[in-house]
Design a protein around this motif. Structure first.
Motif, PDB file in Angstrom:
ATOM      1  N   VAL A 137     123.847  22.823   2.179  1.00 45.43           N
ATOM      2  CA  VAL A 137     123.822  22.833   3.637  1.00 45.43           C
ATOM      3  C   VAL A 137     123.868  21.418   4.207  1.00 45.43           C
ATOM      4  CG1 VAL A 137     122.569  23.582   5.701  1.00 45.43           C
ATOM      5  CG2 VAL A 137     122.526  24.992   3.615  1.00 45.43           C
ATOM      6  N   THR A 191     127.077  21.481   6.926  1.00 48.57           N
ATOM      7  CA  THR A 191     126.868  21.096   8.325  1.00 48.57           C
ATOM      8  C   THR A 191     127.860  20.032   8.769  1.00 48.57           C
ATOM      9  OG1 THR A 191     125.152  19.561   7.555  1.00 48.57           O
ATOM     10  CG2 THR A 191     124.422  21.708   8.388  1.00 48.57           C
ATOM     11  N   ALA A 192     128.200  19.117   7.863  1.00 43.21           N
ATOM     12  CA  ALA A 192     129.155  18.056   8.204  1.00 43.21           C
ATOM     13  C   ALA A 192     130.588  18.560   8.139  1.00 43.21           C
ATOM     14  CB  ALA A 192     128.985  16.873   7.253  1.00 43.21           C
ATOM     15  N   ILE A 200     127.961  19.582   1.881  1.00 41.13           N
ATOM     16  CA  ILE A 200     127.302  19.347   3.168  1.00 41.13           C
ATOM     17  C   ILE A 200     128.030  20.194   4.199  1.00 41.13           C
ATOM     18  CG2 ILE A 200     126.511  17.637   4.835  1.00 41.13           C
ATOM     19  CD1 ILE A 200     126.775  15.498   2.755  1.00 41.13           C
ATOM     20  N   SER A 228     131.693  21.542   8.502  1.00 42.42           N
ATOM     21  CA  SER A 228     131.972  22.530   9.539  1.00 42.42           C
ATOM     22  C   SER A 228     131.994  21.929  10.941  1.00 42.42           C
ATOM     23  CB  SER A 228     130.924  23.656   9.480  1.00 42.42           C
ATOM     24  OG  SER A 228     130.944  24.298   8.225  1.00 42.42           O
ATOM     25  N   GLY A 229     131.589  20.676  11.085  1.00 43.59           N
ATOM     26  CA  GLY A 229     131.560  20.032  12.393  1.00 43.59           C
ATOM     27  C   GLY A 229     132.863  19.354  12.725  1.00 43.59           C
ATOM     28  N   GLY A 241     122.179  17.815   6.036  1.00 45.65           N
ATOM     29  CA  GLY A 241     121.494  17.550   7.294  1.00 45.65           C
ATOM     30  C   GLY A 241     119.993  17.715   7.196  1.00 45.65           C
ATOM     31  N   GLU A 242     119.403  18.288   8.238  1.00 45.82           N
ATOM     32  CA  GLU A 242     117.958  18.487   8.294  1.00 45.82           C
ATOM     33  C   GLU A 242     117.476  19.431   7.192  1.00 45.82           C
ATOM     34  OE1 GLU A 242     115.667  16.930  10.211  1.00 45.82           O
ATOM     35  OE2 GLU A 242     117.392  15.665  10.719  1.00 45.82           O
TER      36      GLU A 242
END
Length: 349
Positions: free
Chosen positions: A224, A249-250, A247, A252-253, A226-227
Protein backbone atom coordinates in the motif's frame (compact mmCIF):
# COMPACT_ATOMS: atom_id res chain seq x y z
CA UNK A 1 18.85 -35.32 -30.38
CA UNK A 2 16.05 -32.77 -30.34
CA UNK A 3 14.03 -33.17 -33.56
CA UNK A 4 11.45 -30.49 -32.77
CA UNK A 5 11.06 -28.11 -35.67
CA UNK A 6 8.55 -25.47 -36.65
CA UNK A 7 8.60 -22.63 -39.11
CA UNK A 8 8.75 -19.14 -37.69
CA UNK A 9 5.57 -17.22 -38.60
CA UNK A 10 6.13 -14.02 -40.53
CA UNK A 11 3.63 -12.15 -38.34
CA UNK A 12 1.95 -12.48 -34.99
CA UNK A 13 -0.93 -11.01 -33.00
CA UNK A 14 0.13 -8.42 -30.46
CA UNK A 15 -1.52 -5.98 -28.05
CA UNK A 16 -0.16 -2.45 -28.16
CA UNK A 17 -0.56 0.22 -25.50
CA UNK A 18 -0.39 3.39 -27.62
CA UNK A 19 -0.35 5.96 -24.82
CA UNK A 20 -2.37 7.14 -21.83
CA UNK A 21 -5.67 5.52 -22.71
CA UNK A 22 -8.60 3.79 -21.08
CA UNK A 23 -8.69 -0.01 -21.45
CA UNK A 24 -10.69 0.26 -24.67
CA UNK A 25 -7.80 2.23 -26.16
CA UNK A 26 -5.65 -0.90 -26.32
CA UNK A 27 -4.87 -1.91 -29.90
CA UNK A 28 -4.88 -5.55 -31.04
CA UNK A 29 -3.25 -6.11 -34.42
CA UNK A 30 -0.94 -8.12 -36.61
CA UNK A 31 2.76 -7.26 -36.50
CA UNK A 32 5.98 -8.58 -38.08
CA UNK A 33 7.74 -11.22 -36.01
CA UNK A 34 11.49 -10.80 -35.50
CA UNK A 35 13.99 -13.62 -35.15
CA UNK A 36 15.57 -14.19 -31.72
CA UNK A 37 19.05 -12.78 -31.21
CA UNK A 38 21.96 -14.23 -29.27
CA UNK A 39 20.83 -15.28 -25.80
CA UNK A 40 17.16 -15.13 -26.79
CA UNK A 41 14.30 -17.53 -27.47
CA UNK A 42 11.26 -17.24 -29.71
CA UNK A 43 8.26 -18.51 -27.78
CA UNK A 44 4.75 -19.38 -28.92
CA UNK A 45 2.82 -17.93 -25.99
CA UNK A 46 0.31 -20.28 -24.36
CA UNK A 47 -0.67 -18.12 -21.39
CA UNK A 48 0.03 -14.65 -20.08
CA UNK A 49 -1.85 -12.54 -17.56
CA UNK A 50 -2.97 -9.20 -16.21
CA UNK A 51 -1.17 -7.87 -13.15
CA UNK A 52 -1.11 -4.56 -11.31
CA UNK A 53 2.03 -3.66 -13.27
CA UNK A 54 0.18 -3.48 -16.60
CA UNK A 55 -2.66 -1.56 -14.98
CA UNK A 56 -0.10 0.97 -13.75
CA UNK A 57 1.62 1.17 -17.14
CA UNK A 58 -1.68 2.03 -18.79
CA UNK A 59 -1.73 5.16 -16.65
CA UNK A 60 1.96 5.87 -17.19
CA UNK A 61 2.47 5.14 -13.50
CA UNK A 62 4.93 2.23 -13.52
CA UNK A 63 8.44 3.25 -12.54
CA UNK A 64 10.84 2.60 -15.41
CA UNK A 65 8.25 1.62 -18.03
CA UNK A 66 9.26 2.12 -21.70
CA UNK A 67 8.05 4.98 -23.84
CA UNK A 68 4.71 4.55 -25.62
CA UNK A 69 3.79 2.71 -27.77
CA UNK A 70 4.77 -0.75 -26.50
CA UNK A 71 3.33 -4.20 -25.87
CA UNK A 72 2.53 -4.84 -22.19
CA UNK A 73 2.77 -8.20 -20.46
CA UNK A 74 4.92 -8.85 -17.40
CA UNK A 75 5.33 -12.62 -17.77
CA UNK A 76 4.32 -15.56 -19.91
CA UNK A 77 4.35 -19.30 -20.35
CA UNK A 78 4.94 -20.71 -23.82
CA UNK A 79 6.73 -23.20 -26.03
CA UNK A 80 10.14 -22.48 -27.53
CA UNK A 81 10.01 -22.63 -31.33
CA UNK A 82 13.40 -21.08 -32.13
CA UNK A 83 16.62 -20.30 -30.29
CA UNK A 84 18.99 -17.47 -31.09
CA UNK A 85 22.47 -17.93 -32.58
CA UNK A 86 24.62 -20.15 -30.39
CA UNK A 87 21.66 -20.99 -28.15
CA UNK A 88 20.79 -24.31 -26.54
CA UNK A 89 18.82 -26.27 -29.14
CA UNK A 90 17.70 -28.66 -26.42
CA UNK A 91 15.22 -25.93 -25.46
CA UNK A 92 13.33 -26.35 -28.74
CA UNK A 93 9.83 -27.64 -28.10
CA UNK A 94 10.06 -27.12 -24.35
CA UNK A 95 7.69 -24.98 -22.36
CA UNK A 96 9.21 -22.14 -20.40
CA UNK A 97 8.02 -19.58 -17.88
CA UNK A 98 9.56 -16.19 -18.55
CA UNK A 99 9.68 -12.89 -16.71
CA UNK A 100 9.47 -10.22 -19.40
CA UNK A 101 8.36 -6.97 -17.73
CA UNK A 102 6.86 -6.00 -21.12
CA UNK A 103 6.05 -7.79 -24.37
CA UNK A 104 4.11 -10.83 -23.18
CA UNK A 105 0.65 -9.81 -24.45
CA UNK A 106 1.23 -11.45 -27.82
CA UNK A 107 0.81 -14.77 -29.60
CA UNK A 108 4.60 -14.98 -30.02
CA UNK A 109 7.36 -13.23 -28.09
CA UNK A 110 11.14 -12.97 -28.26
CA UNK A 111 12.37 -13.42 -24.69
CA UNK A 112 15.66 -13.61 -22.84
CA UNK A 113 16.83 -17.17 -22.25
CA UNK A 114 18.35 -16.20 -18.90
CA UNK A 115 14.94 -15.06 -17.64
CA UNK A 116 13.23 -18.29 -18.73
CA UNK A 117 12.74 -21.42 -16.61
CA UNK A 118 11.47 -24.82 -17.88
CA UNK A 119 7.92 -25.68 -16.82
CA UNK A 120 7.28 -29.23 -15.49
CA UNK A 121 5.11 -31.43 -17.70
CA UNK A 122 2.61 -31.89 -14.89
CA UNK A 123 1.70 -28.19 -14.70
CA UNK A 124 -0.65 -26.59 -17.23
CA UNK A 125 0.46 -23.38 -18.89
CA UNK A 126 -2.48 -21.49 -17.34
CA UNK A 127 -1.63 -22.65 -13.83
CA UNK A 128 2.07 -21.98 -14.31
CA UNK A 129 1.31 -18.42 -15.45
CA UNK A 130 -0.22 -17.60 -12.06
CA UNK A 131 3.08 -18.28 -10.26
CA UNK A 132 5.75 -16.83 -12.54
CA UNK A 133 6.32 -13.29 -11.26
CA UNK A 134 3.83 -13.72 -8.41
CA UNK A 135 5.42 -16.94 -7.19
CA UNK A 136 8.99 -15.68 -7.35
CA UNK A 137 7.98 -12.49 -5.54
CA UNK A 138 6.12 -14.35 -2.80
CA UNK A 139 8.85 -16.95 -2.26
CA UNK A 140 11.68 -14.46 -2.16
CA UNK A 141 9.89 -12.04 0.17
CA UNK A 142 8.97 -14.84 2.58
CA UNK A 143 12.22 -16.79 2.56
CA UNK A 144 14.92 -14.38 1.40
CA UNK A 145 13.77 -10.92 2.53
CA UNK A 146 11.90 -11.62 5.78
CA UNK A 147 13.27 -15.11 6.53
CA UNK A 148 10.07 -16.03 8.33
CA UNK A 149 10.23 -19.07 10.62
CA UNK A 150 7.64 -21.73 11.34
CA UNK A 151 5.32 -20.71 14.18
CA UNK A 152 5.68 -16.99 13.54
CA UNK A 153 2.86 -14.61 12.58
CA UNK A 154 2.78 -12.36 9.53
CA UNK A 155 0.48 -9.62 8.22
CA UNK A 156 -0.15 -9.61 4.46
CA UNK A 157 -1.67 -6.60 2.68
CA UNK A 158 -3.32 -7.32 -0.65
CA UNK A 159 -4.14 -10.77 0.68
CA UNK A 160 -6.62 -11.43 -2.13
CA UNK A 161 -4.20 -10.43 -4.89
CA UNK A 162 -1.94 -12.51 -7.11
CA UNK A 163 1.15 -12.15 -4.91
CA UNK A 164 -0.81 -12.23 -1.66
CA UNK A 165 -2.63 -15.44 -2.54
CA UNK A 166 0.57 -17.36 -3.24
CA UNK A 167 2.35 -15.79 -0.28
CA UNK A 168 -0.43 -17.04 2.00
CA UNK A 169 -0.19 -20.58 0.63
CA UNK A 170 3.60 -20.65 1.01
CA UNK A 171 3.40 -19.23 4.52
CA UNK A 172 0.75 -21.72 5.66
CA UNK A 173 2.82 -24.54 4.16
CA UNK A 174 5.76 -23.28 6.22
CA UNK A 175 3.73 -23.39 9.44
CA UNK A 176 3.24 -19.62 9.66
CA UNK A 177 0.16 -17.89 11.08
CA UNK A 178 -1.29 -15.36 8.63
CA UNK A 179 -3.34 -12.20 9.15
CA UNK A 180 -4.67 -11.04 5.80
CA UNK A 181 -5.66 -7.43 5.08
CA UNK A 182 -8.25 -7.17 2.31
CA UNK A 183 -11.69 -5.82 1.48
CA UNK A 184 -14.48 -7.54 3.49
CA UNK A 185 -15.81 -9.13 0.29
CA UNK A 186 -12.76 -11.42 0.36
CA UNK A 187 -12.83 -12.35 4.05
CA UNK A 188 -14.83 -15.56 3.69
CA UNK A 189 -12.37 -16.90 1.11
CA UNK A 190 -9.44 -15.93 3.34
CA UNK A 191 -10.93 -17.76 6.31
CA UNK A 192 -11.28 -20.85 4.13
CA UNK A 193 -7.51 -20.62 3.56
CA UNK A 194 -6.84 -20.55 7.30
CA UNK A 195 -6.19 -16.80 7.34
CA UNK A 196 -7.43 -14.35 9.98
CA UNK A 197 -8.89 -11.50 7.86
CA UNK A 198 -8.92 -7.79 8.68
CA UNK A 199 -10.31 -4.89 6.67
CA UNK A 200 -7.44 -2.88 5.21
CA UNK A 201 -9.68 0.24 5.18
CA UNK A 202 -10.75 -0.10 8.82
CA UNK A 203 -9.69 3.02 10.81
CA UNK A 204 -9.08 0.64 13.71
CA UNK A 205 -6.91 -1.71 11.66
CA UNK A 206 -3.95 -1.48 14.03
CA UNK A 207 -6.14 -2.34 17.02
CA UNK A 208 -7.64 -5.32 15.18
CA UNK A 209 -4.19 -6.67 14.35
CA UNK A 210 -3.01 -6.21 17.94
CA UNK A 211 -6.00 -8.23 19.13
CA UNK A 212 -4.84 -11.07 16.93
CA UNK A 213 -1.13 -10.61 17.67
CA UNK A 214 -0.76 -8.88 21.08
CA UNK A 215 3.04 -8.98 20.97
CA UNK A 216 3.25 -7.80 17.36
CA UNK A 217 3.73 -9.62 14.08
CA UNK A 218 7.02 -11.06 12.93
CA UNK A 219 6.76 -9.71 9.38
CA UNK A 220 4.53 -7.40 7.38
CA UNK A 221 4.26 -7.54 3.59
CA UNK A 222 3.03 -4.14 2.46
CA UNK A 223 1.89 -3.14 -1.02
CA UNK A 224 0.00 0.00 0.00
CA UNK A 225 2.67 2.49 1.02
CA UNK A 226 2.25 5.96 2.47
CA UNK A 227 0.77 6.24 5.95
CA UNK A 228 -0.14 2.55 5.89
CA UNK A 229 3.55 1.66 5.80
CA UNK A 230 4.09 3.59 9.03
CA UNK A 231 1.20 1.73 10.65
CA UNK A 232 2.61 -1.56 9.37
CA UNK A 233 6.03 -0.88 10.88
CA UNK A 234 4.44 -0.02 14.24
CA UNK A 235 2.81 -3.46 14.33
CA UNK A 236 6.10 -5.34 14.20
CA UNK A 237 7.33 -7.36 17.13
CA UNK A 238 10.93 -6.95 18.24
CA UNK A 239 13.07 -8.61 15.60
CA UNK A 240 10.28 -8.25 13.03
CA UNK A 241 10.71 -7.09 9.45
CA UNK A 242 8.63 -4.91 7.16
CA UNK A 243 8.84 -5.80 3.45
CA UNK A 244 7.35 -3.23 1.09
CA UNK A 245 6.81 -4.58 -2.41
CA UNK A 246 4.68 -1.89 -4.04
CA UNK A 247 3.30 1.58 -3.33
CA UNK A 248 -0.27 1.48 -4.57
CA UNK A 249 -1.04 4.89 -3.05
CA UNK A 250 1.65 6.50 -5.22
CA UNK A 251 1.05 4.47 -8.37
CA UNK A 252 -2.69 5.14 -8.23
CA UNK A 253 -2.22 8.89 -7.77
CA UNK A 254 -1.10 11.59 -10.15
CA UNK A 255 1.89 13.18 -8.41
CA UNK A 256 5.61 12.64 -9.06
CA UNK A 257 6.38 8.94 -9.22
CA UNK A 258 10.04 8.75 -8.26
CA UNK A 259 9.80 10.68 -4.98
CA UNK A 260 7.55 8.16 -3.14
CA UNK A 261 9.91 5.32 -4.03
CA UNK A 262 12.99 7.25 -2.93
CA UNK A 263 11.23 8.17 0.32
CA UNK A 264 10.17 4.56 0.91
CA UNK A 265 13.70 3.25 0.42
CA UNK A 266 15.13 6.01 2.61
CA UNK A 267 12.52 5.35 5.30
CA UNK A 268 13.39 1.64 5.28
CA UNK A 269 17.09 2.41 5.72
CA UNK A 270 16.35 4.81 8.57
CA UNK A 271 14.04 2.43 10.40
CA UNK A 272 16.56 -0.40 10.05
CA UNK A 273 19.24 1.78 11.67
CA UNK A 274 17.16 2.46 14.77
CA UNK A 275 18.09 0.45 17.90
CA UNK A 276 14.67 -1.15 18.33
CA UNK A 277 15.33 -4.59 16.87
CA UNK A 278 13.00 -4.05 13.93
CA UNK A 279 13.96 -3.56 10.29
CA UNK A 280 12.48 -2.69 6.92
CA UNK A 281 13.34 -3.27 3.28
CA UNK A 282 11.98 -2.45 -0.16
CA UNK A 283 11.71 -5.62 -2.23
CA UNK A 284 12.70 -5.27 -5.88
CA UNK A 285 12.03 -8.33 -8.05
CA UNK A 286 14.64 -7.19 -10.59
CA UNK A 287 17.42 -6.37 -8.12
CA UNK A 288 20.69 -7.73 -9.44
CA UNK A 289 19.33 -8.44 -12.90
CA UNK A 290 21.98 -6.26 -14.55
CA UNK A 291 24.74 -6.06 -11.96
CA UNK A 292 24.70 -9.69 -10.69
CA UNK A 293 23.20 -11.69 -13.57
CA UNK A 294 24.58 -15.06 -12.48
CA UNK A 295 23.19 -14.69 -8.96
CA UNK A 296 19.89 -13.39 -10.31
CA UNK A 297 19.56 -16.42 -12.60
CA UNK A 298 20.51 -18.85 -9.84
CA UNK A 299 17.86 -17.44 -7.51
CA UNK A 300 15.24 -17.34 -10.27
CA UNK A 301 15.91 -20.94 -11.23
CA UNK A 302 15.86 -22.12 -7.62
CA UNK A 303 12.89 -20.11 -6.37
CA UNK A 304 10.56 -20.42 -9.36
CA UNK A 305 11.59 -24.05 -9.70
CA UNK A 306 10.47 -24.75 -6.13
CA UNK A 307 7.15 -22.98 -6.59
CA UNK A 308 6.45 -24.84 -9.84
CA UNK A 309 7.30 -28.15 -8.13
CA UNK A 310 4.83 -27.37 -5.33
CA UNK A 311 2.22 -26.57 -7.95
CA UNK A 312 2.94 -29.81 -9.82
CA UNK A 313 2.49 -32.03 -6.79
CA UNK A 314 -0.64 -30.22 -5.64
CA UNK A 315 0.87 -28.76 -2.47
CA UNK A 316 -0.19 -25.30 -3.61
CA UNK A 317 -2.91 -24.41 -6.11
CA UNK A 318 -3.27 -21.88 -8.90
CA UNK A 319 -5.85 -19.18 -8.32
CA UNK A 320 -7.32 -18.17 -11.67
CA UNK A 321 -10.02 -15.54 -11.40
CA UNK A 322 -10.97 -15.49 -15.09
CA UNK A 323 -9.75 -16.51 -18.56
CA UNK A 324 -9.98 -14.44 -21.73
CA UNK A 325 -8.71 -14.87 -25.29
CA UNK A 326 -5.90 -12.42 -25.99
CA UNK A 327 -8.09 -10.56 -28.48
CA UNK A 328 -10.53 -9.80 -25.64
CA UNK A 329 -7.83 -8.03 -23.64
CA UNK A 330 -10.01 -4.93 -23.17
CA UNK A 331 -12.63 -6.88 -21.22
CA UNK A 332 -9.91 -8.70 -19.30
CA UNK A 333 -8.21 -5.47 -18.24
CA UNK A 334 -11.51 -3.88 -17.23
CA UNK A 335 -12.33 -6.86 -15.03
CA UNK A 336 -8.87 -6.88 -13.45
CA UNK A 337 -9.12 -3.17 -12.70
CA UNK A 338 -12.52 -3.64 -11.02
CA UNK A 339 -10.67 -4.82 -7.87
CA UNK A 340 -13.45 -7.36 -7.24
CA UNK A 341 -11.44 -10.48 -7.99
CA UNK A 342 -9.68 -13.09 -5.94
CA UNK A 343 -6.88 -14.37 -8.13
CA UNK A 344 -5.33 -13.60 -11.52
CA UNK A 345 -6.89 -12.86 -14.89
CA UNK A 346 -5.32 -15.06 -17.57
CA UNK A 347 -4.98 -14.22 -21.28
CA UNK A 348 -4.87 -17.09 -23.77
CA UNK A 349 -3.35 -16.33 -27.20
Amino acid sequence: MNTFATARPATTTRVVLPGLVEPDGLEVGTHPLAAPGRGQLLVAVEATGVSFAEQSMRRGRYFGQPEFPFTPGYDLVGRVIEVGPGGDTAMLGRRVATMTKTGAWAAHAVVEARDSIPVPDGVTSEDAETVVVNGVTAWQMLHRSARVKSGQTILVFGANGGVGGILIQLARLHGVHVIGAASPRHHEALRAEGVAPVDYADPELAARVRELAPHGVDAVFDNVGGEMTKTAFSLLARGGKLVTYSIITAVSGDGPLMLPFVKAIGQALLWSALPNGRSATFYDLWAGHRMRPATFRRHLESDLGRVLALLEDGTISANIAARFPLVEVVAALRLAESRTLNGKVILLP
